[in-house]
Design a protein around this motif. Structure first.
Motif, PDB file in Angstrom:
ATOM      1  N   ASP A 308      -3.970  -0.328  -1.920  1.00  0.00           N
ATOM      2  CA  ASP A 308      -4.176  -0.652  -3.343  1.00  0.00           C
ATOM      3  C   ASP A 308      -5.483  -1.416  -3.541  1.00  0.00           C
ATOM      4  O   ASP A 308      -5.568  -2.339  -4.342  1.00  0.00           O
ATOM      5  N   ILE A 309      -6.528  -1.004  -2.832  1.00  0.00           N
ATOM      6  CA  ILE A 309      -7.793  -1.735  -2.877  1.00  0.00           C
ATOM      7  C   ILE A 309      -8.450  -1.696  -4.256  1.00  0.00           C
ATOM      8  O   ILE A 309      -9.199  -2.597  -4.619  1.00  0.00           O
ATOM      9  N   TYR A 310      -8.142  -0.677  -5.069  1.00  0.00           N
ATOM     10  CA  TYR A 310      -8.754  -0.561  -6.401  1.00  0.00           C
ATOM     11  C   TYR A 310      -7.840  -1.080  -7.501  1.00  0.00           C
ATOM     12  O   TYR A 310      -8.132  -0.914  -8.680  1.00  0.00           O
ATOM     13  N   GLY A 311      -6.728  -1.703  -7.112  1.00  0.00           N
ATOM     14  CA  GLY A 311      -5.721  -2.089  -8.094  1.00  0.00           C
ATOM     15  C   GLY A 311      -6.219  -3.023  -9.169  1.00  0.00           C
ATOM     16  O   GLY A 311      -5.805  -2.926 -10.329  1.00  0.00           O
ATOM     17  N   ASP A 312      -7.115  -3.967  -8.830  1.00  0.00           N
ATOM     18  CA  ASP A 312      -7.580  -4.916  -9.833  1.00  0.00           C
ATOM     19  C   ASP A 312      -8.504  -4.277 -10.859  1.00  0.00           C
ATOM     20  O   ASP A 312      -8.781  -4.886 -11.910  1.00  0.00           O
ATOM     21  N   LEU A 313      -9.003  -3.082 -10.589  1.00  0.00           N
ATOM     22  CA  LEU A 313      -9.812  -2.363 -11.573  1.00  0.00           C
ATOM     23  C   LEU A 313      -8.943  -1.579 -12.554  1.00  0.00           C
ATOM     24  O   LEU A 313      -9.452  -0.937 -13.463  1.00  0.00           O
ATOM     25  N   CYS A 314      -7.639  -1.648 -12.351  1.00  0.00           N
ATOM     26  CA  CYS A 314      -6.689  -0.943 -13.217  1.00  0.00           C
ATOM     27  C   CYS A 314      -6.208  -1.908 -14.298  1.00  0.00           C
ATOM     28  O   CYS A 314      -5.615  -2.950 -13.991  1.00  0.00           O
ATOM     29  N   PRO A 315      -6.457  -1.627 -15.572  1.00  0.00           N
ATOM     30  CA  PRO A 315      -6.082  -2.576 -16.625  1.00  0.00           C
ATOM     31  C   PRO A 315      -4.577  -2.648 -16.822  1.00  0.00           C
ATOM     32  O   PRO A 315      -3.843  -1.707 -16.497  1.00  0.00           O
ATOM     33  N   PRO A 316      -4.070  -3.763 -17.347  1.00  0.00           N
ATOM     34  CA  PRO A 316      -2.636  -3.871 -17.642  1.00  0.00           C
ATOM     35  C   PRO A 316      -2.201  -2.749 -18.581  1.00  0.00           C
ATOM     36  O   PRO A 316      -2.919  -2.375 -19.509  1.00  0.00           O
ATOM     37  N   GLY A 317      -1.047  -2.201 -18.313  1.00  0.00           N
ATOM     38  CA  GLY A 317      -0.527  -1.126 -19.135  1.00  0.00           C
ATOM     39  C   GLY A 317      -1.017   0.256 -18.777  1.00  0.00           C
ATOM     40  O   GLY A 317      -0.568   1.254 -19.370  1.00  0.00           O
ATOM     41  N   TYR A 318      -1.932   0.365 -17.815  1.00  0.00           N
ATOM     42  CA  TYR A 318      -2.431   1.682 -17.400  1.00  0.00           C
ATOM     43  C   TYR A 318      -1.302   2.443 -16.715  1.00  0.00           C
ATOM     44  O   TYR A 318      -0.520   1.864 -15.954  1.00  0.00           O
ATOM     45  N   PRO A 319      -1.171   3.751 -16.960  1.00  0.00           N
ATOM     46  CA  PRO A 319      -0.058   4.522 -16.374  1.00  0.00           C
ATOM     47  C   PRO A 319      -0.224   4.714 -14.868  1.00  0.00           C
ATOM     48  O   PRO A 319      -0.771   5.708 -14.403  1.00  0.00           O
ATOM     49  N   ALA A 320       0.244   3.737 -14.115  1.00  0.00           N
ATOM     50  CA  ALA A 320       0.158   3.792 -12.657  1.00  0.00           C
ATOM     51  C   ALA A 320       1.351   3.037 -12.082  1.00  0.00           C
ATOM     52  O   ALA A 320       1.750   1.994 -12.611  1.00  0.00           O
ATOM     53  N   THR A 321       1.908   3.551 -11.002  1.00  0.00           N
ATOM     54  CA  THR A 321       3.077   2.938 -10.376  1.00  0.00           C
ATOM     55  C   THR A 321       2.781   2.655  -8.912  1.00  0.00           C
ATOM     56  O   THR A 321       2.311   3.531  -8.185  1.00  0.00           O
ATOM     57  N   ARG A 322       3.078   1.444  -8.485  1.00  0.00           N
ATOM     58  CA  ARG A 322       2.907   1.069  -7.081  1.00  0.00           C
ATOM     59  C   ARG A 322       4.201   1.333  -6.323  1.00  0.00           C
ATOM     60  O   ARG A 322       5.283   0.919  -6.756  1.00  0.00           O
ATOM     61  N   LEU A 323       4.059   1.952  -5.176  1.00  0.00           N
ATOM     62  CA  LEU A 323       5.222   2.278  -4.362  1.00  0.00           C
ATOM     63  C   LEU A 323       5.963   1.017  -3.934  1.00  0.00           C
ATOM     64  O   LEU A 323       7.199   0.984  -3.912  1.00  0.00           O
ATOM     65  N   ALA A 324       5.214  -0.036  -3.585  1.00  0.00           N
ATOM     66  CA  ALA A 324       5.853  -1.259  -3.101  1.00  0.00           C
ATOM     67  C   ALA A 324       6.696  -1.928  -4.171  1.00  0.00           C
ATOM     68  O   ALA A 324       7.654  -2.639  -3.858  1.00  0.00           O
ATOM     69  N   SER A 325       6.373  -1.724  -5.443  1.00  0.00           N
ATOM     70  CA  SER A 325       7.171  -2.328  -6.513  1.00  0.00           C
ATOM     71  C   SER A 325       8.537  -1.661  -6.619  1.00  0.00           C
ATOM     72  O   SER A 325       9.493  -2.289  -7.079  1.00  0.00           O
ATOM     73  N   LEU A 326       8.612  -0.403  -6.204  1.00  0.00           N
ATOM     74  CA  LEU A 326       9.896   0.302  -6.201  1.00  0.00           C
ATOM     75  C   LEU A 326      10.655   0.079  -4.904  1.00  0.00           C
ATOM     76  O   LEU A 326      11.879  -0.066  -4.895  1.00  0.00           O
ATOM     77  N   ASP A 327       9.933   0.054  -3.800  1.00  0.00           N
ATOM     78  CA  ASP A 327      10.554  -0.024  -2.475  1.00  0.00           C
ATOM     79  C   ASP A 327      10.802  -1.458  -2.024  1.00  0.00           C
ATOM     80  O   ASP A 327      11.666  -1.707  -1.178  1.00  0.00           O
ATOM     81  N   GLN A 328      10.043  -2.414  -2.553  1.00  0.00           N
ATOM     82  CA  GLN A 328      10.156  -3.830  -2.186  1.00  0.00           C
ATOM     83  C   GLN A 328       9.979  -4.061  -0.678  1.00  0.00           C
ATOM     84  O   GLN A 328      10.680  -4.853  -0.060  1.00  0.00           O
ATOM     85  N   LEU A 329       8.998  -3.326  -0.127  1.00  0.00           N
ATOM     86  CA  LEU A 329       8.535  -3.537   1.251  1.00  0.00           C
ATOM     87  C   LEU A 329       9.611  -3.247   2.295  1.00  0.00           C
ATOM     88  O   LEU A 329       9.574  -3.796   3.402  1.00  0.00           O
ATOM     89  N   ARG A 330      10.542  -2.367   1.966  1.00  0.00           N
ATOM     90  CA  ARG A 330      11.512  -1.962   2.982  1.00  0.00           C
ATOM     91  C   ARG A 330      10.896  -0.927   3.919  1.00  0.00           C
ATOM     92  O   ARG A 330      11.001  -1.031   5.132  1.00  0.00           O
ATOM     93  N   ARG A 331      10.248   0.079   3.342  1.00  0.00           N
ATOM     94  CA  ARG A 331       9.605   1.115   4.142  1.00  0.00           C
ATOM     95  C   ARG A 331       8.106   1.151   3.880  1.00  0.00           C
ATOM     96  O   ARG A 331       7.335   1.679   4.682  1.00  0.00           O
ATOM     97  N   VAL A 332       7.670   0.603   2.785  1.00  0.00           N
ATOM     98  CA  VAL A 332       6.261   0.618   2.402  1.00  0.00           C
ATOM     99  C   VAL A 332       5.540  -0.584   3.007  1.00  0.00           C
ATOM    100  O   VAL A 332       6.053  -1.714   2.974  1.00  0.00           O
ATOM    101  N   ILE A 333       4.356  -0.347   3.543  1.00  0.00           N
ATOM    102  CA  ILE A 333       3.437  -1.397   3.975  1.00  0.00           C
ATOM    103  C   ILE A 333       2.296  -1.416   2.971  1.00  0.00           C
ATOM    104  O   ILE A 333       1.589  -0.428   2.799  1.00  0.00           O
ATOM    105  N   TYR A 334       2.119  -2.544   2.297  1.00  0.00           N
ATOM    106  CA  TYR A 334       1.198  -2.645   1.170  1.00  0.00           C
ATOM    107  C   TYR A 334      -0.086  -3.339   1.607  1.00  0.00           C
ATOM    108  O   TYR A 334      -0.044  -4.408   2.235  1.00  0.00           O
ATOM    109  N   LEU A 335      -1.239  -2.756   1.269  1.00  0.00           N
ATOM    110  CA  LEU A 335      -2.542  -3.302   1.640  1.00  0.00           C
ATOM    111  C   LEU A 335      -3.340  -3.641   0.391  1.00  0.00           C
ATOM    112  O   LEU A 335      -3.353  -2.873  -0.576  1.00  0.00           O
ATOM    113  N   GLY A 336      -4.034  -4.770   0.433  1.00  0.00           N
ATOM    114  CA  GLY A 336      -4.906  -5.164  -0.669  1.00  0.00           C
ATOM    115  C   GLY A 336      -6.175  -5.793  -0.136  1.00  0.00           C
ATOM    116  O   GLY A 336      -6.256  -6.198   1.036  1.00  0.00           O
TER     117      GLY A 336
END
Length: 494
Positions: A308-336
């Motif tokens: 998610d290196i470009y995540g901060d360039l994404c404005p609030p409310g932009y139609p984008a979903t992060r996998l880690a927000s759904l998975d809560q780091l059970r299987r997803v490894i999140y990088l920033g």
């Protein structure tokens, strides 16, 4: 396209160099920078003489010197060709280990023709273009004039007023605790739950990928990556003995039907994906796409690495979903990381994951390089906690919004076709309609740095696609160059 001889970089005694000397230096640099690759035919004597405004005798003499120095071969009746030089590669510059993906094709039992430009070529030439970002539409970062050096300088001054003794230690294996606590707060805003113990600080996304490859990828394992995707990771996985398999993209994001077929066939160990503002397509995951990826990961038992290196360039409310927000780091490894929004050389990123993963990453990090520089981590902590970072990022988004449509219209006006029309981020992915390797080589001769589509393919397949950084497309000479080049290709084909 030509570069005048007076623009060819030369030693300090350049005034004493003859035209032949300057042309020899020009040829050597182009060969060493891999603009001209082994086996390629050099420009004809007549063409180069016209391009450079010198006599044919000068070109012949320069070519003969390059033959004598081992750079060229002379083939009677055919011309001069770049010689395959038997020089051991410098550590980190082998194509497999240095980020190039040629060996990925070998792992996949596919052998595309050698590309005229590889990852090492791009990375080396990024340094030549770093002070002239307007000449670098292919660069992967924002120009310095867009960034706020005072944020970094202010944090450094603040640290300088503190006791110097606290900066003399080794640091901690997981990274500076207050920064990890701050990142916990940031992740909560993204609806990702992670304690400080679930966060490991690293030297950017590149080191994160390296550590994860060492830990989880064994020789023969399959890793699914985007096709196209961030090219620097390809060689790291290949050097680990992995088989790279490309997941195609559509204008709406990853082709998940194709992904399902891939995971059924290859049973991968890992999937690496940009969920937000993917590099280079600019696409983002919808909630439905994210849920389907997680379902496939569960069903076929593979790890998902979310970059998610470009995540901060994404404005609030932009139609984008992060996998880690759904998975809560059970299987997803999140990088920033903060290299895209603050400074490319700050080199502070992080891994957020389940506790067993972060413990393993921390141990591997110590084995590879002990700890990461705490000074950098303290600087980032100051920047994030003194209240100016959010406004800085808002300004970056606004500036990108102000140039994105203009850059898109310019590219379309020159005849390029856009893959999609992202409403945020810094990249446009465009079909040039011609071999983008050849276009990039010609652009280099004209002083521009482009990133051809072959670099973004896990097997470096020839491509007509090219990535453009909208922040670096404002040079009025850029559309003129593109028009001239594309028109010349049409004339040659007719």
């Amino acid at each position: 396209m030509s570069v005048p001889l007076d623009q060819i970089p030369a030693p300090h005694d350049a005034a004493t160099l003859t035209l032949v000397d300057q042309l020899v230096q020009w040829g050597r640099r182009r060969i060493e920078e891999r603009v001209f690759r082994p086996g390629m035919r050099m420009p004809s004597i007549r063409k180069l003489a016209l391009d450079k405004g010198v006599s044919r005798f000068t070109v012949v003499e320069a070519y003969e010197r390059l033959v004598a120095q081992g750079y060229l071969d002379s083939r009677r009746g055919s011309g001069f060709y770049v010689r395959e030089r038997l020089i051991a590669p410098v550590a980190g510059e082998r194509r497999a280990a240095g980020g190039g993906a040629a060996n990925a094709a070998n792992v996949m039992d596919a052998g595309p023709a050698p590309s005229t430009i590889d990852v090492v070529w791009l990375l080396r030439n990024m340094l030549h273009t770093s002070t002239r970002p307007e000449k670098g539409p292919g660069l992967g970062y924002l120009p310095n004039r867009w960034l706020n050096g005072e944020l970094i300088a202010g944090a450094l001054r603040s640290l300088g007023r503190q006791s110097g003794g606290q900066l003399l230690g080794f640091g901690t294996p997981q990274g500076f605790l207050p920064l990890r606590q701050q990142l916990q707060t940031r992740l909560e805003e993204l609806e990702i739950g992670a304690s400080p113990e679930q966060i490991v600080l690293v030297s950017g996304i590149t080191q994160a990928i390296d550590l994860l490859a060492r830990l989880y990828v064994q020789p023969g394992d399959t890793v699914v990556v985007g096709d196209p995707a961030w090219f620097q990771m390809f060689g790291r996985f290949v050097s680990q003995g992995a088989r790279l398999v490309g997941m195609p993209y559509t204008p709406e994001g990853p082709d998940l039907d194709a992904l399902e077929t891939l995971v059924q066939t290859w049973r991968p160990r890992m999937l690496v994906v940009n969920s937000v503002l993917q590099n280079p397509t600019g696409t983002s995951l919808t909630a439905a796409q994210a849920f389907r990826i997680l379902r496939l990961a569960e069903e076929y038992d593979f790890i998902v690495v979310e970059d998610d290196i470009y995540g901060d360039l994404c404005p609030p409310g932009y139609p984008a979903t992060r996998l880690a927000s759904l998975d809560q780091l059970r299987r997803v490894i999140y990088l920033g990381s903060y290299s895209k929004t603050l400074a490319a050389n700050l080199r502070v990123g992080f891994v957020a994951a389940a506790l067993p993963v972060t413990r393993a990453v921390t141990d591997q990090k110590m084995l590879v390089g002990m700890t990461t520089p705490e000074l950098n981590e303290r600087v980032l902590y100051k920047v994030l906690t003194e209240g100016h970072y959010r406004r800085h990022v808002e300004r970056l988004r606004a500036r990108l919004d102000g140039v994105r449509d203009k850059a898109a219209r310019m590219l379309e006006k020159t005849g390029l076709r856009l893959f999609s029309a992202p409403g945020a981020g810094m990249f446009l992915w465009a079909d040039t309609g011609v071999d983008s390797d050849a276009l990039a080589a010609a652009g280099h001769e004209a002083g521009f740095l482009f990133t051809p589509g072959s670099l973004f393919s896990p097997n470096q397949s020839p491509s007509t696609w090219m990535r453009f950084n909208v922040a670096n497309c404002g040079d009025p000479a850029l559309p003129a160059f593109l028009n001239r080049y594309l028109e010349s290709v049409v004339r040659r084909a007719s």
